[in-house]
Scaffold this active site. Sequence first.
Site, mmCIF file in Angstrom:
data_model
loop_
_atom_site.group_PDB
_atom_site.id
_atom_site.type_symbol
_atom_site.label_atom_id
_atom_site.label_comp_id
_atom_site.label_asym_id
_atom_site.label_seq_id
_atom_site.Cartn_x
_atom_site.Cartn_y
_atom_site.Cartn_z
ATOM 1 N N PHE A 149 112.182 22.548 4.380
ATOM 2 C CA PHE A 149 113.193 22.682 5.442
ATOM 3 C C PHE A 149 113.290 21.444 6.318
ATOM 4 C CE2 PHE A 149 109.486 23.703 8.067
ATOM 5 C CZ PHE A 149 109.826 23.101 9.266
ATOM 6 N N LYS A 173 117.163 23.362 -5.551
ATOM 7 C CA LYS A 173 116.873 24.605 -4.814
ATOM 8 C C LYS A 173 116.369 24.164 -3.430
ATOM 9 C CE LYS A 173 114.252 27.184 -3.340
ATOM 10 N NZ LYS A 173 114.198 27.398 -1.864
ATOM 11 N N GLU A 176 115.729 27.643 2.047
ATOM 12 C CA GLU A 176 116.668 28.697 2.447
ATOM 13 C C GLU A 176 116.863 28.722 3.973
ATOM 14 O OE1 GLU A 176 113.643 28.835 1.337
ATOM 15 O OE2 GLU A 176 112.594 30.725 1.760
ATOM 16 N N SER A 226 104.783 22.412 1.249
ATOM 17 C CA SER A 226 103.404 22.553 1.725
ATOM 18 C C SER A 226 102.419 22.496 0.560
ATOM 19 C CB SER A 226 103.269 23.883 2.473
ATOM 20 O OG SER A 226 103.587 24.939 1.594
ATOM 21 N N CYS A 281 106.381 15.387 7.612
ATOM 22 C CA CYS A 281 105.147 15.297 6.814
ATOM 23 C C CYS A 281 104.383 14.031 7.141
ATOM 24 C CB CYS A 281 105.478 15.327 5.333
ATOM 25 S SG CYS A 281 106.406 13.887 4.831
ATOM 26 N N GLU A 382 97.268 22.011 8.926
ATOM 27 C CA GLU A 382 98.541 21.350 9.256
ATOM 28 C C GLU A 382 99.335 22.306 10.146
ATOM 29 O OE1 GLU A 382 101.549 20.972 6.131
ATOM 30 O OE2 GLU A 382 102.118 19.026 6.945
HETATM 31 P P1 NAD Z 1 107.220 25.338 1.918
HETATM 32 O O1 NAD Z 1 106.133 24.925 0.993
HETATM 33 O O2 NAD Z 1 107.092 26.621 2.642
HETATM 34 O O3 NAD Z 1 108.620 25.409 1.128
HETATM 35 C C1 NAD Z 1 109.050 24.371 0.285
HETATM 36 C C2 NAD Z 1 109.960 24.955 -0.792
HETATM 37 O O4 NAD Z 1 109.211 25.887 -1.565
HETATM 38 C C3 NAD Z 1 111.166 25.690 -0.238
HETATM 39 O O5 NAD Z 1 112.278 25.397 -1.042
HETATM 40 C C4 NAD Z 1 110.760 27.154 -0.363
HETATM 41 O O6 NAD Z 1 111.861 28.015 -0.574
HETATM 42 C C5 NAD Z 1 109.843 27.169 -1.553
HETATM 43 N N1 NAD Z 1 108.791 28.191 -1.449
HETATM 44 C C6 NAD Z 1 108.233 28.681 -0.318
HETATM 45 N N2 NAD Z 1 107.297 29.602 -0.612
HETATM 46 C C7 NAD Z 1 107.246 29.694 -1.953
HETATM 47 C C8 NAD Z 1 106.466 30.468 -2.865
HETATM 48 N N3 NAD Z 1 105.542 31.337 -2.429
HETATM 49 N N4 NAD Z 1 106.669 30.313 -4.173
HETATM 50 C C9 NAD Z 1 107.593 29.426 -4.621
HETATM 51 N N5 NAD Z 1 108.363 28.673 -3.814
HETATM 52 C C10 NAD Z 1 108.192 28.791 -2.489
HETATM 53 O O7 NAD Z 1 107.432 24.109 2.937
HETATM 54 P P2 NAD Z 1 108.360 24.067 4.228
HETATM 55 O O8 NAD Z 1 107.763 24.909 5.291
HETATM 56 O O9 NAD Z 1 109.779 24.269 3.855
HETATM 57 O O10 NAD Z 1 108.203 22.511 4.611
HETATM 58 C C11 NAD Z 1 107.149 22.011 5.376
HETATM 59 C C12 NAD Z 1 106.034 21.493 4.497
HETATM 60 O O11 NAD Z 1 106.519 20.479 3.636
HETATM 61 C C13 NAD Z 1 104.915 20.835 5.302
HETATM 62 O O12 NAD Z 1 103.694 21.213 4.734
HETATM 63 C C14 NAD Z 1 105.161 19.354 5.108
HETATM 64 O O13 NAD Z 1 104.028 18.531 5.255
HETATM 65 C C15 NAD Z 1 105.663 19.337 3.703
HETATM 66 N N6 NAD Z 1 106.419 18.121 3.424
HETATM 67 C C16 NAD Z 1 105.821 17.172 2.658
HETATM 68 C C17 NAD Z 1 106.481 15.990 2.399
HETATM 69 C C18 NAD Z 1 105.846 14.923 1.557
HETATM 70 O O14 NAD Z 1 106.540 13.994 1.202
HETATM 71 N N7 NAD Z 1 104.574 15.007 1.213
HETATM 72 C C19 NAD Z 1 107.778 15.779 2.913
HETATM 73 C C20 NAD Z 1 108.358 16.771 3.684
HETATM 74 C C21 NAD Z 1 107.666 17.953 3.924
#
Ligand code: NAD
Length: 497
Positions: A149, A173, A176, A226, A281, A382
């Site tokens: 997000f 994808k 959401e 994450s 991140c 985090e």
């Molecule tokens: P998230 O892991 O909750 O979601 C990321 C994606 O995975 C979304 O599209 C979500 O719909 C999907 N998702 C969520 N739960 C899932 C599940 N149980 N099974 C399958 N798919 C699932 O992350 P977020 O809260 O949207 O974003 C923040 C996180 O992203 C932080 O941890 C941040 O550090 C990380 N991030 C990392 C980078 C990087 O380059 N390393 C860059 C941006 C964000």
Amino acid sequence: MRNINHWIDGRTWDGEPDRVGPVFNPATGEQAAQVALAGTREVDAAVSTARKAFRDWRNVPLTRRQNIMFAYRELITRHRLDLARLLTAEHGKTIDDALGEVQRGLEVVEFACNIAHLVKGSFSEQVSRSVDTYTVRQPLGVVVGITPFNFPAMVPMWMFPIALACGNTFVLKPSEKDPSPSLMNAELLAEAGLPDGVFNVVHGDKEAVDALIGHPDVAAVSFVGSTPIARYIYEQGTRNGKRVQALGGAKNHMIVLPDADMDLAADAAVSAGYGSAGERCMAISVVVTVGDAADRLLPKMRERVSEVVVAPGDADGAQMGPLVTGQHRDRVVSYIDAGESEGATLVEDGRGLEVEGHEDGYFLGPTLFDDVTPDMSIYRDEIFGPVLSVVRTGAYQEAIDLVNANPYGNGTAVFTNDGGAARKFQAEIEVGMVGINVPIPVPLAFYSFGGWKDSIFGAHSIYGPDGVSFYTRPKVVISRWPDPIHRGVDLGFPQHG
Ligand code: NAD
């Protein structure tokens, strides 16, 4: 209520979704839209469209593919403020920050405009008598992007411009929580001349993700999010035979040595800690001071923290907007509660902040802890919010050991005026992206972005040369011309040219 639907085969999908999810305006706390959540049916439709489109798209001349990227670049430039406004409306970040996000994404598009240079193969003449050997790089097929997000425009733009320019077709994808910027990108790509079916967007949650990473016609998956989900995507995706790059979460440390310019360090810590409300991140979440640095740094940080303007992202002068959802804000608050009860010193408390006229918005003020120790949950986890921890150490080596013991390894920085100390940091620190007097060391598009340890799973970093390598596979050709020489049957390895 505005409905947000999938984008499949060059148009908005017109089916009725089985499930929908809410999209909020974080500055008001009101639900602004509902987004369709895909299941197997929609994922199958998107992947089969992308698979069909791949047959032609891979044969579209490379120069034409680049030209489409050029046209898309022009459209993004023209609509950058519209895209930024869309980001702010669903994510909450300030317009200024959103414009920066668009700019960072645009740089990858510009890189993709000149992709031809990087997909060139190699050629060796006469490796044996009349035999030449050469390599070509070919696209993989249907590739998938699953994105977080916090950068709803930039992170998808880390992926699809390179994937498409290399000749793949794409199914995105997005998160959401803020799905609209992806649809704007889909419309602009279509306007730029991208054929139908080459770029598709399916919205959804775990159900859509599972359908994508298990789909037999998906060749590769790029994930950013994450760490627990990144690990899951990597394990499931590779088990299903996909090429996977999965970038995870972070806990980025900034070491401040006693000789550092404390004004510079304070500006950097506050900007990198609270920018985008800490939802980056690469945000700094731990400031590690050495020796007496904390005593001089902390007053300067407090001064700056107290002046941070928290307001709706589209308000004049706003420096920090709300968090993305009420649920996330409450989670961050629970960490502040835990930090207090675990014995850290709370020097700036962002709880209870109210923004006039936006009492139901998901706001939280910048929060600063001193005397944090590695056993506390505010250090270990985090938090992904506007919470900065100061950990005091006695010696430089102790500070380096602390960073290296952390399971994450996304970004880190050192602030010092001592070149030798900076060089030691660069050599010894076990983190993928390193800043020397630079708090957020994000490489430009002609390098690649990727952390180490639990911040990445898979061998490829994202965008830049690693992106090209991820979205193509090499083929080596050994050819004999003009007249194949009739040597008769020989079952041995050739010994002479
Ligand atoms: P998230 O892991 O909750 O979601 C990321 C994606 O995975 C979304 O599209 C979500 O719909 C999907 N998702 C969520 N739960 C899932 C599940 N149980 N099974 C399958 N798919 C699932 O992350 P977020 O809260 O949207 O974003 C923040 C996180 O992203 C932080 O941890 C941040 O550090 C990380 N991030 C990392 C980078 C990087 O380059 N390393 C860059 C941006 C964000």
